[in-house]
Write a protein that holds these residues in place. Sequence first.
Motif, PDB file in Angstrom:
ATOM      1  N   PHE A 120      20.049  25.596  26.834  1.00 41.61           N
ATOM      2  CA  PHE A 120      18.877  24.769  26.584  1.00 41.61           C
ATOM      3  C   PHE A 120      17.809  25.122  27.610  1.00 41.61           C
ATOM      4  CE2 PHE A 120      21.631  22.506  29.486  1.00 41.61           C
ATOM      5  CZ  PHE A 120      20.782  22.044  30.471  1.00 41.61           C
ATOM      6  N   LYS A 121      16.583  24.758  27.324  1.00 37.79           N
ATOM      7  CA  LYS A 121      15.474  25.086  28.215  1.00 37.79           C
ATOM      8  C   LYS A 121      15.583  24.288  29.499  1.00 37.79           C
ATOM      9  CE  LYS A 121      10.467  25.692  28.334  1.00 37.79           C
ATOM     10  NZ  LYS A 121       9.189  25.525  27.617  1.00 37.79           N
ATOM     11  N   SER A 122      15.563  24.991  30.607  1.00 41.76           N
ATOM     12  CA  SER A 122      15.776  24.372  31.901  1.00 41.76           C
ATOM     13  C   SER A 122      14.453  23.889  32.498  1.00 41.76           C
ATOM     14  CB  SER A 122      16.465  25.359  32.828  1.00 41.76           C
ATOM     15  OG  SER A 122      16.903  24.707  34.007  1.00 41.76           O
ATOM     16  N   VAL A 123      14.509  23.455  33.748  1.00 43.98           N
ATOM     17  CA  VAL A 123      13.319  22.990  34.466  1.00 43.98           C
ATOM     18  C   VAL A 123      12.667  24.175  35.179  1.00 43.98           C
ATOM     19  CG1 VAL A 123      14.220  20.681  34.770  1.00 43.98           C
ATOM     20  CG2 VAL A 123      14.723  22.401  36.486  1.00 43.98           C
ATOM     21  N   LYS A 124      11.451  23.992  35.655  1.00 44.69           N
ATOM     22  CA  LYS A 124      10.697  25.086  36.266  1.00 44.69           C
ATOM     23  C   LYS A 124      11.327  25.573  37.565  1.00 44.69           C
ATOM     24  CE  LYS A 124       6.154  24.058  34.302  1.00 44.69           C
ATOM     25  NZ  LYS A 124       4.743  23.715  34.596  1.00 44.69           N
ATOM     26  N   GLY A 145      24.140  18.832  19.104  1.00 44.40           N
ATOM     27  CA  GLY A 145      23.715  17.440  19.211  1.00 44.40           C
ATOM     28  C   GLY A 145      23.486  17.024  20.649  1.00 44.40           C
ATOM     29  N   ASN A 146      24.336  17.535  21.544  1.00 41.90           N
ATOM     30  CA  ASN A 146      24.166  17.231  22.951  1.00 41.90           C
ATOM     31  C   ASN A 146      22.900  17.877  23.504  1.00 41.90           C
ATOM     32  OD1 ASN A 146      25.998  15.776  24.972  1.00 41.90           O
ATOM     33  ND2 ASN A 146      25.303  17.555  26.115  1.00 41.90           N
ATOM     34  N   ASN A 147      22.572  19.068  23.018  1.00 42.18           N
ATOM     35  CA  ASN A 147      21.321  19.713  23.420  1.00 42.18           C
ATOM     36  C   ASN A 147      20.117  18.882  23.001  1.00 42.18           C
ATOM     37  OD1 ASN A 147      22.495  21.865  24.677  1.00 42.18           O
ATOM     38  ND2 ASN A 147      22.206  23.296  23.007  1.00 42.18           N
ATOM     39  N   ASN A 148      20.190  18.315  21.811  1.00 43.39           N
ATOM     40  CA  ASN A 148      19.101  17.458  21.349  1.00 43.39           C
ATOM     41  C   ASN A 148      18.972  16.221  22.236  1.00 43.39           C
ATOM     42  OD1 ASN A 148      17.060  16.707  19.299  1.00 43.39           O
ATOM     43  ND2 ASN A 148      18.474  15.046  18.861  1.00 43.39           N
ATOM     44  N   PHE A 149      20.117  15.668  22.656  1.00 44.41           N
ATOM     45  CA  PHE A 149      20.096  14.532  23.576  1.00 44.41           C
ATOM     46  C   PHE A 149      19.410  14.913  24.896  1.00 44.41           C
ATOM     47  CE2 PHE A 149      22.070  12.592  27.289  1.00 44.41           C
ATOM     48  CZ  PHE A 149      21.818  11.249  27.063  1.00 44.41           C
ATOM     49  N   ILE A 150      19.711  16.108  25.401  1.00 44.25           N
ATOM     50  CA  ILE A 150      19.109  16.572  26.653  1.00 44.25           C
ATOM     51  C   ILE A 150      17.604  16.713  26.500  1.00 44.25           C
ATOM     52  CG2 ILE A 150      18.983  18.539  28.226  1.00 44.25           C
ATOM     53  CD1 ILE A 150      21.995  18.948  27.762  1.00 44.25           C
ATOM     54  N   LYS A 151      17.163  17.252  25.367  1.00 41.72           N
ATOM     55  CA  LYS A 151      15.727  17.402  25.127  1.00 41.72           C
ATOM     56  C   LYS A 151      15.038  16.046  25.071  1.00 41.72           C
ATOM     57  CE  LYS A 151      16.317  21.708  22.532  1.00 41.72           C
ATOM     58  NZ  LYS A 151      16.258  22.346  21.188  1.00 41.72           N
ATOM     59  N   VAL A 152      15.681  15.074  24.416  1.00 42.62           N
ATOM     60  CA  VAL A 152      15.102  13.725  24.327  1.00 42.62           C
ATOM     61  C   VAL A 152      15.010  13.096  25.711  1.00 42.62           C
ATOM     62  CG1 VAL A 152      15.490  11.395  23.443  1.00 42.62           C
ATOM     63  CG2 VAL A 152      15.822  13.352  21.938  1.00 42.62           C
ATOM     64  N   ILE A 167      21.903  13.865  33.379  1.00 51.01           N
ATOM     65  CA  ILE A 167      22.624  14.165  32.133  1.00 51.01           C
ATOM     66  C   ILE A 167      24.072  13.713  32.246  1.00 51.01           C
ATOM     67  CG2 ILE A 167      23.436  16.015  30.620  1.00 51.01           C
ATOM     68  CD1 ILE A 167      20.912  17.593  31.458  1.00 51.01           C
ATOM     69  N   MET A 168      24.704  14.027  33.368  1.00 56.81           N
ATOM     70  CA  MET A 168      26.104  13.662  33.586  1.00 56.81           C
ATOM     71  C   MET A 168      26.299  12.147  33.607  1.00 56.81           C
ATOM     72  SD  MET A 168      27.859  16.458  33.840  1.00 56.81           S
ATOM     73  CE  MET A 168      27.867  18.167  34.372  1.00 56.81           C
ATOM     74  N   ILE A 169      25.340  11.430  34.198  1.00 52.89           N
ATOM     75  CA  ILE A 169      25.443   9.971  34.245  1.00 52.89           C
ATOM     76  C   ILE A 169      25.320   9.377  32.850  1.00 52.89           C
ATOM     77  CG2 ILE A 169      24.264   7.877  35.043  1.00 52.89           C
ATOM     78  CD1 ILE A 169      23.565   9.423  37.610  1.00 52.89           C
ATOM     79  N   CYS A 170      24.341   9.856  32.083  1.00 47.10           N
ATOM     80  CA  CYS A 170      24.142   9.343  30.727  1.00 47.10           C
ATOM     81  C   CYS A 170      25.344   9.634  29.830  1.00 47.10           C
ATOM     82  CB  CYS A 170      22.876   9.939  30.112  1.00 47.10           C
ATOM     83  SG  CYS A 170      21.336   9.331  30.848  1.00 47.10           S
ATOM     84  N   LYS A 171      26.025  10.757  30.080  1.00 42.36           N
ATOM     85  CA  LYS A 171      27.210  11.120  29.305  1.00 42.36           C
ATOM     86  C   LYS A 171      28.496  10.534  29.892  1.00 42.36           C
ATOM     87  CE  LYS A 171      25.543  13.390  25.891  1.00 42.36           C
ATOM     88  NZ  LYS A 171      25.788  12.956  24.505  1.00 42.36           N
TER      89      LYS A 171
END
Length: 425
Positions: free
Chosen positions: A172-176, A386-393, A411-415
Amino acid sequence: ITDGDTLHMQHLSQLALEEYINNFCKNEKIEDTEYKIVEAILSPIQLFCPKCDCVFDDEQTYEKNSFKTSDILMLDICNYGFILRLHKQRYLCNNCNKKFFARTNIVDDECFISNQVKYAIALELKNKISEKDIAKRYRVSPNTVERIIDSYYEGKQLYKNYLPEILSFDEFKSVKSADGAMSFHMIDGKTIDIVENRRLNNLMKYFSYYTHNARSKVKLIVIDMYSPYISLIKKMFPNANIIIDKFHLVNLILNSLNKTRITLMKYDKKNYNKLKRYYRLLLKSQEDLDNTKWKRYWCFDNLMTQSDIVNYLININEELKDTYEMYQNILYALKHNKINDLELILNNKDLKISDYMKTSVKRFKEYLPYIKNTLSNSYHNGFVEGNNNFIKVLKRIAFGFRSFRRFKARIMICKNLLHMKKVNA
């Protein structure tokens, strides 16, 4: 408050609680925000000196030496900001001649945010909400929310001796601030791990931390058509079979057909609107086309079915027709797991397909051994997508993240994969 250290407001109805607040709390404006202020005194009996650890036999061993006032931020009550103005007793130890303050489990030493607020923020972090909004809700700063992540959640442990039998790889697209543009994503249905950079040398280094026995236990790995993953699997997972996700296979030929249609559409002004308006019918499986319901469609004068429209469009151009037939044949073989039929279709040289479809067919032949594994197994990358979509959201809600470490932790906390430490809330 002298012994319990907690202000109990139980067994009060909503109206009774509001009446209590209005009668026994005073209003005070702090930084343009109005708070309800409750004053209390903390003066418990001391049993020992925290400075020299001497035990106090009686009150003559220490002396009370004035108070220190602290404004402690508490959880809101009835949508009112609530501050406990606590007057802490200061003591003087006669043994070591040093001063210390009374302690309470409501708040940590040298802190003005109650443990209840911190614990509430730690729980709120599991929801899809930005850290800035959490900070605003609990009347703290965003930096405070970040410090609570570090203090309330344990770091992710890497179990070097274990890997599951089935894995899914994606990115997935990461941060800068990350080393690479894309970050690596690994899932086995329950466990997730994220690597900052998806480049091959970085992934080789990451999986080298696992033991050879752990990597040898992996039997199946589901990937997209990213070639470095294949090199990685061959070197690091000796017993793993590669499965290409079926969605990416279908998407490859779908894009080829769509590009062929767009190319034709640019030069055919007569059928431009028809090719543009009904492109979804071309991409649809022939099995799903309706050939019984007659109706009047825009751009056509006669009553037609969906099958009639598709037949009209593909007969505009011979190359489009052959490309469409190739698309439908491959789609049928993938849908019904026809391995032998797929090989015959890919080797069919009679059809004059477009260059886009030729490129896709060439890539199908290159990945054919792995596609056979795809058609003989039911595994796919649906969960990881689906998890990638969650990360994007999550990333969009937070308006982006500056730090990859913070991004991964959230991400780890939300999951529910970073567990809370044992804390007194």
